[in-house]
Design a protein around this motif. Sequence first.
Motif, PDB file in Angstrom:
ATOM      1  N   UNK A 257       0.833  -1.204   0.000  1.00 29.78           N
ATOM      2  CA  UNK A 257       0.000   0.000   0.000  1.00 29.78           C
ATOM      3  C   UNK A 257       0.868   1.254   0.000  1.00 29.78           C
ATOM      4  N   UNK A 258       1.937   1.241   0.802  1.00 27.93           N
ATOM      5  CA  UNK A 258       2.839   2.397   0.837  1.00 27.93           C
ATOM      6  C   UNK A 258       3.501   2.613  -0.515  1.00 27.93           C
ATOM      7  N   UNK A 259       3.920   1.543  -1.173  1.00 31.12           N
ATOM      8  CA  UNK A 259       4.583   1.676  -2.471  1.00 31.12           C
ATOM      9  C   UNK A 259       3.639   2.298  -3.509  1.00 31.12           C
ATOM     10  N   UNK A 260       2.375   1.897  -3.497  1.00 30.75           N
ATOM     11  CA  UNK A 260       1.413   2.447  -4.448  1.00 30.75           C
ATOM     12  C   UNK A 260       1.214   3.944  -4.199  1.00 30.75           C
ATOM     13  N   UNK A 261       1.029   4.302  -2.924  1.00 31.40           N
ATOM     14  CA  UNK A 261       0.819   5.719  -2.591  1.00 31.40           C
ATOM     15  C   UNK A 261       2.066   6.535  -2.896  1.00 31.40           C
ATOM     16  N   UNK A 266       5.183  10.544  -6.199  1.00 35.50           N
ATOM     17  CA  UNK A 266       6.321  10.880  -7.057  1.00 35.50           C
ATOM     18  C   UNK A 266       5.861  11.284  -8.453  1.00 35.50           C
ATOM     19  N   UNK A 267       4.876  10.580  -8.988  1.00 29.81           N
ATOM     20  CA  UNK A 267       4.379  10.904 -10.318  1.00 29.81           C
ATOM     21  C   UNK A 267       3.652  12.245 -10.332  1.00 29.81           C
ATOM     22  N   UNK A 268       2.951  12.555  -9.249  1.00 27.29           N
ATOM     23  CA  UNK A 268       2.188  13.809  -9.163  1.00 27.29           C
ATOM     24  C   UNK A 268       3.006  14.957  -8.590  1.00 27.29           C
TER      25      UNK A 268
END
Length: 286
Positions: A257-261, A266-268
């Motif tokens: 879950x942390x990796x997805x968030x 980073x992308x945003x």
Amino acid sequence: MDGFVKKRKLTNDDDGNVNDNNLNLEINIKQSTSISDESLNLKVKRKYTDGYLCFGFTWNGDTDCPLPVCIVCSEKLSNEAMVPSKLKRHLTTKHPGESLKTRLHFERLLNSNKRAASCMIKRVTISDKALEASIKVAELVAKNRNSHVIGEKLIGPACLAMVETMLGKESKDVISKVPLSNNTISRRINEMADDINDIVLEKIKNQKLFSLQIDESTDRTSKAQLLGFGRFVDNSNIVEQFLFCKELKSTTTGKDIFDVVNNFFEKSELSWIYCCGVCTVYDREI
């Protein structure tokens, strides 16, 4: 050495003063040059007259600097070329087949060009309206959570039937130009979602401080989906907006879950420094 030096010829006038002929010549040349420069700057701009239509020329409509425009090839000439001899030379050299035509021929050609231009503007206007209508239909489909194929299978045919019955066949032909295919509706919805997401992220970056709420759920295919909501202050109001929905492809541990968030941050281009709170439905820490 003095033999190689050309001396100025000095003369005395009637009052006994010494005159330098070379100096007087330079002054006269400068004065004549300045006068010619002023005359170039004060050139009179030529005006267009209806008689130039006989040579196949109209004008650009600019009253400050009128330019002759060839009706045949749409080439613009300079203002200096707005004289019968130069206009006729252009017609005979570049369009010899049109040189013997009468003024009536060029009038018909000019009217035909104007009608073609107005028709093009009308088509572009209809195209813009059709695009706007397609976006509005896609918004209704997204708000009502309908299938994307409903546009071409139900909404489009229903609109055509109603318009043809109430307004006639011509109006039906106009409505038929609205794109409502499955791929078009899907693309419109994605474009609106990206635009809304960019606006929300821009507001968060301006306010800097925000809180995050995340939740895990499953879709109809039993795949794990991670939902993220952001809460921030906008114009003295606390606003909560949807941020993302990401699939958890393998496991649903805290690290996953942390990796997805974190990847979304980073992308945003969002920073964890300004995230003042995280709310989850999990008992374990992330």
